[in-house]
Write a protein that holds these residues in place. Structure first.
Motif, mmCIF file in Angstrom:
data_model
loop_
_atom_site.group_PDB
_atom_site.id
_atom_site.type_symbol
_atom_site.label_atom_id
_atom_site.label_comp_id
_atom_site.label_asym_id
_atom_site.label_seq_id
_atom_site.Cartn_x
_atom_site.Cartn_y
_atom_site.Cartn_z
ATOM 1 N N LEU A 13 0.864 -1.051 -0.061
ATOM 2 C CA LEU A 13 0.099 -0.085 0.145
ATOM 3 C C LEU A 13 0.825 1.366 -0.069
ATOM 4 N N LEU A 14 1.777 1.138 0.903
ATOM 5 C CA LEU A 14 2.867 2.549 1.055
ATOM 6 C C LEU A 14 3.855 2.600 -0.301
ATOM 7 N N ARG A 15 4.210 3.744 -0.696
ATOM 8 C CA ARG A 15 5.194 4.030 -1.666
ATOM 9 C C ARG A 15 6.294 3.910 -0.919
ATOM 10 N N ASN A 16 7.444 4.136 -1.279
ATOM 11 C CA ASN A 16 8.830 4.178 -0.642
ATOM 12 C C ASN A 16 9.008 5.344 0.270
ATOM 13 N N ASP A 17 8.163 6.299 0.065
ATOM 14 C CA ASP A 17 8.393 7.519 1.243
ATOM 15 C C ASP A 17 7.458 7.141 2.142
ATOM 16 N N LYS A 18 6.647 5.971 2.305
ATOM 17 C CA LYS A 18 5.678 5.614 3.434
ATOM 18 C C LYS A 18 4.295 6.557 3.173
ATOM 19 N N THR A 19 4.155 6.961 1.816
ATOM 20 C CA THR A 19 2.833 7.758 1.573
ATOM 21 C C THR A 19 2.018 6.629 0.791
ATOM 22 N N VAL A 20 0.771 7.301 0.543
ATOM 23 C CA VAL A 20 -0.224 6.573 -0.090
ATOM 24 C C VAL A 20 -0.562 7.534 -1.265
ATOM 25 N N SER A 21 -0.830 7.377 -2.499
ATOM 26 C CA SER A 21 -1.214 8.078 -3.686
ATOM 27 C C SER A 21 -2.734 8.505 -3.550
ATOM 28 N N ASN A 22 -3.040 9.723 -3.962
ATOM 29 C CA ASN A 22 -4.456 10.045 -3.995
ATOM 30 C C ASN A 22 -5.332 8.940 -5.028
ATOM 31 N N GLU A 23 -4.644 8.558 -6.082
ATOM 32 C CA GLU A 23 -5.263 7.561 -6.724
ATOM 33 C C GLU A 23 -5.579 6.362 -5.955
ATOM 34 N N ASP A 242 1.017 2.499 -8.048
ATOM 35 C CA ASP A 242 -0.550 2.327 -8.014
ATOM 36 C C ASP A 242 -0.733 0.869 -8.360
ATOM 37 N N GLY A 243 0.004 -0.257 -7.821
ATOM 38 C CA GLY A 243 -0.375 -1.345 -8.315
ATOM 39 C C GLY A 243 -1.634 -1.983 -7.896
ATOM 40 N N ILE A 244 -1.915 -1.503 -6.663
ATOM 41 C CA ILE A 244 -3.361 -2.045 -5.986
ATOM 42 C C ILE A 244 -4.232 -1.199 -6.650
ATOM 43 N N ALA A 245 -4.356 0.096 -6.893
ATOM 44 C CA ALA A 245 -5.545 0.844 -7.527
ATOM 45 C C ALA A 245 -5.664 0.239 -9.035
ATOM 46 N N LYS A 246 -4.775 0.041 -9.717
ATOM 47 C CA LYS A 246 -4.818 -0.470 -10.958
ATOM 48 C C LYS A 246 -5.517 -1.974 -10.927
ATOM 49 N N TYR A 247 -5.085 -2.811 -10.013
ATOM 50 C CA TYR A 247 -5.937 -4.258 -10.045
ATOM 51 C C TYR A 247 -7.435 -4.044 -9.843
ATOM 52 N N ILE A 248 -7.717 -3.210 -8.830
ATOM 53 C CA ILE A 248 -8.978 -3.094 -8.332
ATOM 54 C C ILE A 248 -9.862 -2.603 -9.391
ATOM 55 N N LYS A 249 -9.323 -1.375 -10.068
ATOM 56 C CA LYS A 249 -9.982 -0.935 -11.187
ATOM 57 C C LYS A 249 -10.241 -1.579 -12.409
ATOM 58 N N GLU A 250 -9.384 -2.513 -12.886
ATOM 59 C CA GLU A 250 -9.462 -3.449 -13.981
ATOM 60 C C GLU A 250 -10.037 -4.593 -13.504
ATOM 61 N N ASN A 251 -10.201 -5.147 -12.371
ATOM 62 C CA ASN A 251 -10.511 -6.300 -12.087
ATOM 63 C C ASN A 251 -11.639 -6.677 -10.961
ATOM 64 N N ILE A 252 -12.111 -5.604 -10.533
ATOM 65 C CA ILE A 252 -13.107 -5.599 -9.517
ATOM 66 C C ILE A 252 -14.246 -4.522 -9.944
ATOM 67 N N LEU A 253 -13.829 -3.130 -9.931
ATOM 68 C CA LEU A 253 -14.901 -2.272 -10.247
ATOM 69 C C LEU A 253 -15.564 -2.286 -11.402
#
Length: 256
Positions: A13-23, A242-253
């Motif tokens: 979930l976290l990027r290397n700077d320990k933040t989460v993207s808005n996307e 945004d690996g999580i967001a990409k998977y959820i958008k393409e395969n679930i939502l």
């Protein structure tokens, strides 16, 4: 059918700077709005988990200490701890193997017998003589080493415990044998009435391997350890893309 996604934090979930993207935040909110559930699962203690999970998502349950406890609305609803005897025995076994840098997590506080800054930066901890501590149970023991920790050391631990070597071999995280991200995930999913086949787990490191392998759909991040990718059903993009967001958008939502 409602789905449950389980998200590791660091490297997932976290990027290397320990933040989460808005996307990613936006996609997770849309996922939850569609009557799905979100669960975070981390090796981190509660104090760190709540620091790094975005505020708008903190109302979701969090597995901490690799499964040794589950928190919901910052209250512990499940826990599997190490006894004091096991904790001290682990420390003695570690020393026999030449691993003398030892940390213990007790009641959301880190205690250690050395300066932990090389491993954990400026994370607060209390330096103590572990054998003289007054406690009954611990959530986790962490063995730290500049050299790669041996799997043979892990195999020598008491049967009531289990250890997972993480962070490129520099840490060994030791918990109650009945504590794991996957066991805690199953425990919570049963309470929510969500079938295992509707659990989607995202991870990148060795402590995610069990839940990625056993979930209905296991997703390895693009930056995951090769052993995690091998057991995954799908490899998504990296935590930086945004690996999580990409998977959820393409395969679930897109389907729901």
């Amino acid at each position: 059918m409602n789905k449950l996604i389980v998200l590791d934090l660091d490297g997932t979930l976290l990027r290397n700077d320990k933040t989460v993207s808005n996307e990613t935040i936006d996609v997770l909110l849309k996922f939850k709005k569609a009557n799905n559930k979100i669960l975070f699962a981390t090796a981190r203690p509660p104090r760190d988990a709540y620091k790094y999970v975005p505020e708008i998502l903190r109302n979701n349950p969090i597995i901490c200490y690799n499964g040794a406890c589950i928190l919901d609305n910052q209250k512990i609803v499940y826990k599997k701890e190490l006894s004091k005897n096991d904790t001290l025995e682990i420390a003695e076994i570690a020393k026999k193997w030449g691993y003398n840098q030892i940390c213990i997590e007790i009641n959301d506080k880190l205690y250690s017998n050395f300066d932990t800054s090389e491993f954990f930066g400026n994370a607060p901890n209390q330096k103590v003589n572990l054998s003289e501590m007054n406690f009954e149970k611990a959530y986790k023991v962490i063995i730290c080493s500049k050299k790669t920790i041996s799997q043979n050391f892990v195999n020598s631990l008491p049967n009531s415990c289990k250890g997972i070597i993480t962070d490129r071999g520099k840490l060994c995280q030791i918990m109650n044998r009945e504590a794991s991200k996957w066991i805690s995930t199953k425990t919570l999913s049963e309470k929510l009435g969500i079938d295992i086949n509707n659990i989607i787990a995202f991870g990148d490191d060795y402590n995610d391997l069990e839940m990625v392998r056993n979930a209905g759909i296991g997703i390895a991040m693009g930056n995951a350890e090769e052993s995690v990718k091998k057991v995954a059903d799908f490899v998504t993009n990296t935590n930086m893309n945004d690996g999580i967001a990409k998977y959820i958008k393409e395969n679930i939502l897109a389907i729901q």
